[in-house]
Design an enzyme around this catalytic site. Structure first.
Site, short mmCIF file in Angstrom:
data_model
loop_
_atom_site.label_atom_id
_atom_site.label_comp_id
_atom_site.label_asym_id
_atom_site.label_seq_id
_atom_site.Cartn_x
_atom_site.Cartn_y
_atom_site.Cartn_z
N SER A 7 0.87 -1.17 0.00
CA SER A 7 0.00 0.00 0.00
C SER A 7 0.91 1.22 0.00
O SER A 7 2.10 1.12 0.33
CB SER A 7 -0.94 -0.01 1.21
OG SER A 7 -0.22 -0.21 2.41
N GLU A 9 1.31 5.59 0.73
CA GLU A 9 0.77 6.75 1.42
C GLU A 9 1.14 8.06 0.73
O GLU A 9 2.26 8.22 0.27
CB GLU A 9 1.31 6.77 2.86
CG GLU A 9 0.76 7.89 3.72
CD GLU A 9 1.13 7.70 5.18
OE1 GLU A 9 0.71 6.67 5.76
OE2 GLU A 9 1.85 8.55 5.73
N ASP A 100 -1.21 14.51 15.99
CA ASP A 100 -0.35 15.43 16.74
C ASP A 100 -1.09 16.74 16.98
O ASP A 100 -1.76 17.26 16.08
CB ASP A 100 0.94 15.72 15.96
CG ASP A 100 1.74 14.45 15.73
OD1 ASP A 100 1.80 13.63 16.67
OD2 ASP A 100 2.27 14.28 14.63
N PHE A 207 12.91 14.06 9.78
CA PHE A 207 11.71 13.25 10.03
C PHE A 207 11.94 12.28 11.19
O PHE A 207 11.07 12.10 12.04
CB PHE A 207 11.35 12.43 8.78
CG PHE A 207 10.72 13.24 7.68
CD1 PHE A 207 10.17 14.48 7.92
CD2 PHE A 207 10.69 12.73 6.39
CE1 PHE A 207 9.59 15.23 6.89
CE2 PHE A 207 10.11 13.46 5.36
CZ PHE A 207 9.56 14.71 5.61
N HIS A 257 3.98 -0.96 3.55
CA HIS A 257 3.26 0.30 3.36
C HIS A 257 4.32 1.38 3.10
O HIS A 257 5.11 1.71 3.98
CB HIS A 257 2.45 0.64 4.61
CG HIS A 257 1.64 1.89 4.50
ND1 HIS A 257 0.42 1.92 3.85
CD2 HIS A 257 1.85 3.15 4.97
CE1 HIS A 257 -0.09 3.15 3.93
NE2 HIS A 257 0.77 3.92 4.59
#
Length: 281
Positions: A7, A9, A100, A207, A257
């Site tokens: 998958s 994102e 968040d 990140f 993913h």
């Protein structure tokens, strides 16, 4: 061996140019036949409309889209309205997260944790949605302890989650240990491995600092040694991440993913490397 289950994102584009670039990337990534495309949101659900618009465009192209849904800063009424809107568009899959808090934001809202959100979705919509939740093989950065983090994950599954997607990581042992730990606690939902392609050293460090993902020292030092040589960074990143994916799939991971960052090249290259390896196996 069959092609791995994947998958992909995206994040909602903020400009017309970004939207067009994403369409081009999505067209290329659709050739990999992912199970679905998920779409994130901003802090406090700030891009929820952009999220929905992107998911609807994905659906119009004949693919399965899964919006991310955050409960932080929201009320039961506001979450209920979003769920009803998703249902009205025949969206059947979503990724349920606490989310968040945006900077300067006061309270957490009526639904404090992802487990509260999952429980609310099930109460409101029954089994309409296939619900994915987050998993943290290296521990959520705000968890009190590894044991507490595992219990938080178990609560999300007990509340009604169907499956989980992990935060990205580069140490496969962390993933396998997490899966073993939750299995011992009676959790048997699929835990799909989150994969972050390596294409930019500075961005990756930023990140990882934010989300608590560990970059092994040998990878950090090697990436740093390349300086501004982006071609070498991408080539090394392709090797590292492809080998990680191979180990994960060989060890029984139910899927991958990809955090695409709205780019097609790196995810496609990893998929081709895996496909070639597995086809020859």
């Amino acid at each position: 061996m069959e092609t791995p289950n994947i998958s992909i994102e995206f994040f909602p584009p903020k400009t017309p140019e970004g939207a067009e670039k994403l369409r081009v990337a999505r067209q290329k990534l659709a050739e990999l036949q992912p199970k679905y495309f998920s779409v994130t949101f901003g802090a406090g659900g700030s891009t929820q409309q952009g999220t929905l618009a992107t998911v609807l465009e994905i659906q119009s192209e004949g693919h399965l889209g899964a919006p991310h849904l955050s409960c932080v800063g929201g009320t039961r009424d506001s979450v209920r309205a979003i769920l009803n809107e998703f249902k009205s568009h025949n969206i059947r899959r979503l990724v349920a997260l606490r989310g968040d808090l945006p900077s300067g934001y006061g309270g957490a809202g009526e639904l404090r944790y992802a487990s509260d959100l999952v429980e609310f979705i099930r109460l409101e919509t029954g089994d309409w949605f296939h619900i994915e939740v987050a998993a943290y093989p290296e521990m959520h950065p705000q968890a009190k302890s590894p044991q507490d983090d595992l219990q938080n994950f178990v609560r999300k599954v007990q509340a009604g989650a169907n499956a989980a997607i992990t935060q990205y990581f580069y140490n496969p042992d962390a993933y396998f240990q997490f899966v073993d730990n939750v299995a011992r606690l009676g959790v048997d939902v699929p835990v799909v491995a989150g994969i972050m392609p390596i294409t930019n050293y500075t961005q990756l460090m930023r990140f990882s600092e934010m989300c608590g993902a560990e970059i092994p020292r040998w990878i950090r030092l090697k990436l740093a040694s390349f300086g501004d040589d982006s071609a070498s960074i991408k080539a090394f990143g392709l090797d590292v991440v492809s080998q990680l994916c191979e180990k994960l799939l060989a060890g029984g991971a139910p899927g991958l993913h990809f955090y695409s960052m709205n780019q097609a090249a790196a995810t496609t290259a990893i998929w081709q490397r895996l496909h070639g390896t597995q086809a020859a196996a």
